[in-house]
Enzyme design. Structure first.
Site, PDB file in Angstrom:
ATOM      1  N   MET A  36       0.714 -17.715  11.038  1.00 56.20           N
ATOM      2  CA  MET A  36      -0.257 -18.723  11.458  1.00 56.20           C
ATOM      3  C   MET A  36       0.050 -19.077  12.907  1.00 56.20           C
ATOM      4  SD  MET A  36      -2.780 -20.698  11.112  1.00 56.20           S
ATOM      5  CE  MET A  36      -3.319 -22.001  12.233  1.00 56.20           C
ATOM      6  N   GLU A  48       0.820  -1.211   0.000  1.00 56.12           N
ATOM      7  CA  GLU A  48       0.000   0.000   0.000  1.00 56.12           C
ATOM      8  C   GLU A  48       0.858   1.266   0.000  1.00 56.12           C
ATOM      9  OE1 GLU A  48      -2.864  -0.397   3.195  1.00 56.12           O
ATOM     10  OE2 GLU A  48      -3.882  -2.034   2.141  1.00 56.12           O
ATOM     11  N   CYS A  70     -10.933 -19.031  11.549  1.00 55.37           N
ATOM     12  CA  CYS A  70     -10.108 -19.197  10.343  1.00 55.37           C
ATOM     13  C   CYS A  70     -10.525 -18.280   9.193  1.00 55.37           C
ATOM     14  CB  CYS A  70     -10.161 -20.648   9.842  1.00 55.37           C
ATOM     15  SG  CYS A  70     -10.024 -21.886  11.152  1.00 55.37           S
ATOM     16  N   ASP A  90     -19.492   1.316   9.339  1.00 52.56           N
ATOM     17  CA  ASP A  90     -18.042   1.266   9.159  1.00 52.56           C
ATOM     18  C   ASP A  90     -17.565   2.462   8.340  1.00 52.56           C
ATOM     19  OD1 ASP A  90     -15.462   0.302   9.425  1.00 52.56           O
ATOM     20  OD2 ASP A  90     -15.579  -0.964   7.647  1.00 52.56           O
ATOM     21  N   TRP A 121      -8.953   4.195   1.732  1.00 52.50           N
ATOM     22  CA  TRP A 121      -7.664   4.812   2.103  1.00 52.50           C
ATOM     23  C   TRP A 121      -6.834   5.217   0.894  1.00 52.50           C
ATOM     24  CZ3 TRP A 121      -3.356   2.768   0.028  1.00 52.50           C
ATOM     25  CH2 TRP A 121      -3.452   1.467  -0.469  1.00 52.50           C
ATOM     26  N   THR A 166      -0.370   1.195  10.642  1.00 55.30           N
ATOM     27  CA  THR A 166      -0.255   0.895   9.212  1.00 55.30           C
ATOM     28  C   THR A 166      -0.066   2.163   8.396  1.00 55.30           C
ATOM     29  OG1 THR A 166      -2.656   0.982   8.940  1.00 55.30           O
ATOM     30  CG2 THR A 166      -1.689  -1.184   9.394  1.00 55.30           C
TER      31      THR A 166
HETATM   32 CA    CA Z   1     -13.255   0.552   9.732  1.00 53.98          CA
END
Ligand code: CA
Length: 724
Positions: free
Chosen positions: A655, A85, A612, A320, A411, A181
């Site tokens: 994992m 990104e 998972c 969201d 973003w 991030t």
């Molecule tokens: Ca969000």
């Protein structure tokens, strides 16, 4: 604004540097002078300069000569399992990019020689503590250092020349599931960065750190905590009055995980705050309330972190609707008057122009054709919420929100050209299904959304839906062009050459005329592009740099596909070529015979969906950036499967051991369930959805599942994205 005046400094720079680029230090004065002759060829910060416009004043490459644009060099990037990104940062002949797992590469910007690589060794187990992948968006340059944040909440500074560590500080509580991030911004020795993690029961906060040593200088909390414990900031006391119930028990959210803009004109930092969490307002704050300061733009004093003003774009957010998308400052002439403004086109579909000093809304207009979460604005530009969208109060009925929870714009950075006066917005117009269920999780994320359920009503039919690049006129408040070859999910660069560059459809990198949107150039990149390009110049030659790379690609078993992640750098007359694609045969489905009774399979399905699916895909049918378990060789080896799931044998790959939440019997039930899915897929190449009806939407609700590309040709469509 963008005149190229020669200066004494530029002459000194040339004398000192000779023909090879020197390495001057980056500071606030230099970033403020980003358009001066000596700095016009640099890209010294994530959004190029403090305005975050992503407009390069370089104009050797134009809409008319772009046919000669070719690859100058490329640099291989090794990481996989997550999207790249990053926006390249370029200072005095060095180019810096970040990769999955918060690693940083430095290259010689002219020759492409890799100078150094820094691996902060983020523990693999952090992969399950993230909403949206092992991603990073970029570095900040400061003095002679490169500074960035890591998935496990550290800030690291290294020497830009050598990659040698200068300092490293853990800035988050490692017990909490917080990550970094976004790219830090730095002004006057202060690093501004926010944290991500709203869906993990967190309170969002924004902070400033000392660029010399990483020491925290101030912190600003986005949402109030338990009032009985007092408030960290005076404005949180009034913010608490906009909440109901015991919101602090699930955090409240608001994490400011991306947009941060320092404005030297006002000495304010504008921060975009995240969505409320868990998602349905009615569940996190029963009985209503705006839930300040979620889904807002907040202005803080850069020196002290003190609150100055806010505008809440989405009160009582249930969708969201992070308000964390690019915030760009500019001087616009509105009704004949010059105004210093900030602009944002967040997820909720509204394009905002605000007076920078005061936060006064000058205009707010839909930049997608429709939205159904609100009906309009009141006289103060407060959105009038549509009561029919308050799905948290409606039990199982659910709601299809428009624009989608993935965002009319997410973003992926937008760009503004002072030449055309247009904003270039990666735009998505679609809906997203939401069914509330208190306490429902997706993996480790507390969404209070049942991601396995669909609303009772069908999804709305949207005319003109899809993904495109939009040119928006912020003064006249209207769309000027839209380009379907552009993308909703790739960042944008614009230049003085009347050009807009963007990662486009079909794994290409494309250029469009900034004034008309006409596509004038495109080149195949072998991997998808989601980040933004940067432009710089060395010895009079202009370069365009962009990172292509979405892990191993997309499609069943894509995790094992060849990795084509690269930093790609173009110039006029560039003659380099990418290596031929590697011939690749995807692993075949080779599961053992089905085993286990209905009870075991049901137990396996429940645990799969809980633990998972968020990394490995929805019920094993929609693959993600992590391995599609239906192809896993360990399916035929019960002991190996347990060693991986329970003992954490693949922790270094992300994992992690699930010992704390699963028993060995649970692991065996998961294996039985996935084996059944694998056999079903093997016997039926186009399996039906486990939910009945059409295939389930990926978490983002924006990128429909696509068929895998033939071997060796790569995927044509972008990978599914997480919800952000
Ligand atoms: Ca969000």
């Amino acid at each position: 604004m963008h005149s190229l005046k020669p200066s004494i400094l530029s002459i000194i720079t040339l004398v000192v540097a000779g023909i090879t680029p020197g390495f001057a230090e980056v500071d606030t004065a230099r970033i403020k002078a980003a358009d001066s002759e000596e700095n016009a060829g640099q890209w010294m910060a994530y959004g190029r300069d403090y305005s975050e416009q992503r407009y390069s004043p370089l104009k050797e490459i134009t809409a008319d000569n772009i046919g000669q644009l070719g690859l100058a060099w490329y640099g291989d990037l090794a990481e996989r399992g997550g999207s790249y990104e990053t926006t390249p940062v370029v200072v005095d002949g060095r180019i810096f990019v970040t990769s999955p797992w918060s690693k940083v590469y430095a290259f010689d910007a002219k020759t492409g020689q890799q100078l150094w690589k820094y691996d902060p060794k983020v523990p693999g187990e952090w992969a399950v503590k993230l909403c949206c992948g092992i991603v990073n968006r970029g570095v900040a340059a400061w003095k002679d250092m490169v500074i960035w944040g890591t998935l496990d909440g550290r800030l690291i500074a290294v020497k830009a020349k050598t990659g040698e560590k200068v300092w490293e500080v853990q800035v988050t509580d490692r017990e909490l599931w917080l990550s970094i991030t976004g790219a830090p911004r730095i002004a006057d020795g202060r690093i501004f960065i926010g944290e991500a993690g709203s869906e993990f029961h967190q309170r969002g906060y924004m902070a400033a750190y000392d660029a010399d040593n990483g020491k925290e200088l101030w912190r600003w909390w986005v949402v109030p905590g338990n009032p009985a414990l007092g408030f960290e900031q005076p404005e949180l006391e009034s913010a608490a009055k906009t909440w109901n119930g015991e919101w602090w028990k699930t955090g409240g959210g608001g994490a400011p995980w991306d947009a941060i803009t320092y404005d030297p004109v006002t000495n304010l930092v504008y921060v975009g705050t995240g969505n409320g969490a868990p998602w349905p307002a009615e569940i996190r704050s029963p009985g209503g309330g705006d839930n300040l300061f979620t889904a807002s733009i907040v202005a803080l004093d850069a020196k002290t972190g003190k609150y100055r003003w806010h505008y809440q774009a989405t009160p009582a957010d249930s969708f969201d609707f992070d308000n964390t998308q690019s915030i760009i400052t500019a001087d616009l002439v509105i009704n004949g008057e010059k105004k210093h403004v900030l602009m944002q086109a967040p997820k909720n579909g509204v394009f905002y122009v605000l007076e920078a000093a005061t936060g006064k809304v000058l205009s707010a207009d839909l930049f997608v054709p429709t939205a159904n979460w609100m009906t309009g604005f009141d006289e103060n530009f407060r959105p009038i919420l549509d009561p029919a969208a308050n799905y948290g109060a409606f039990g199982d009925k659910g709601f299809h929100v428009v624009p989608s929870a993935g965002g009319a714009h997410s973003w992926h950075p937008m760009a503004f050209s002072p030449d055309t006066g247009l904003m270039y917005i990666p735009t998505n117009y679609s809906s997203f299904p939401l069914v509330a269920e208190a306490g429902a999780k997706m993996g480790n994320q507390l969404l209070s959304i049942n991601v396995g359920k669909r609303p009772q009503d069908p999804a709305p039919k949207l005319e003109g839906s899809g993904s495109y690049l939009l040119a928006w006129d912020p003064v006249n408040k209207k769309a000027v062009w839209q380009q379907p070859q552009g993308s909703a999910r790739a960042g944008v660069l614009t230049t003085a050459g009347n050009l807009v560059f963007q990662g486009a459809q079909q794994q290409t990198f494309a250029a469009f005329r900034a004034d008309t949107g006409e596509q004038v150039w495109s080149t195949p990149t072998q991997a998808g592009i989601v980040g933004s390009a940067a432009s710089y110049s060395i010895d009079g030659a202009q370069y365009i740099a962009v990172v292509a790379g979405q892990g191993g690609g997309f499609g069943p078993a894509s995790y094992w596909a060849p990795n084509y992640a690269r930093l790609l750098v173009y110039k006029l007359g560039g003659k380099a070529t990418l290596p031929e694609r590697v011939s690749y045969t995807p692993p075949a489905l080779n599961p053992p015979a089905n085993f286990g009774d209905a009870a075991l399979l049901a137990r396996g399905e429940t645990h799969y969906n809980a633990h998972c699916a968020s990394c490995h895909g929805n019920s094993g049918r929609v693959s993600s950036l992590f391995p599609d378990l239906r192809y896993a060789t360990a399916l035929g080896e019960p002991e190996l499967f347990k060693v991986i799931v329970i003992d954490g044998a693949l922790t270094d790959n992300g994992m992690v051991s699930f010992r704390e939440s699963l028993t060995p019997e649970d692991a065996e039930a998961i294996r039985a369930y996935v084996v059944t899915l694998a056999n079903e897929a093997k016997n039926n190449p186009q399996p039906q959805s486990p939910f009945g009806g059409p295939p389930p939407a990926p978490p983002a609700g924006t990128a429909p599942p696509v068929a895998p590309a033939p071997a060796g040709q790569g995927a044509a469509a972008p990978p599914p994205e997480t919800h952000r």
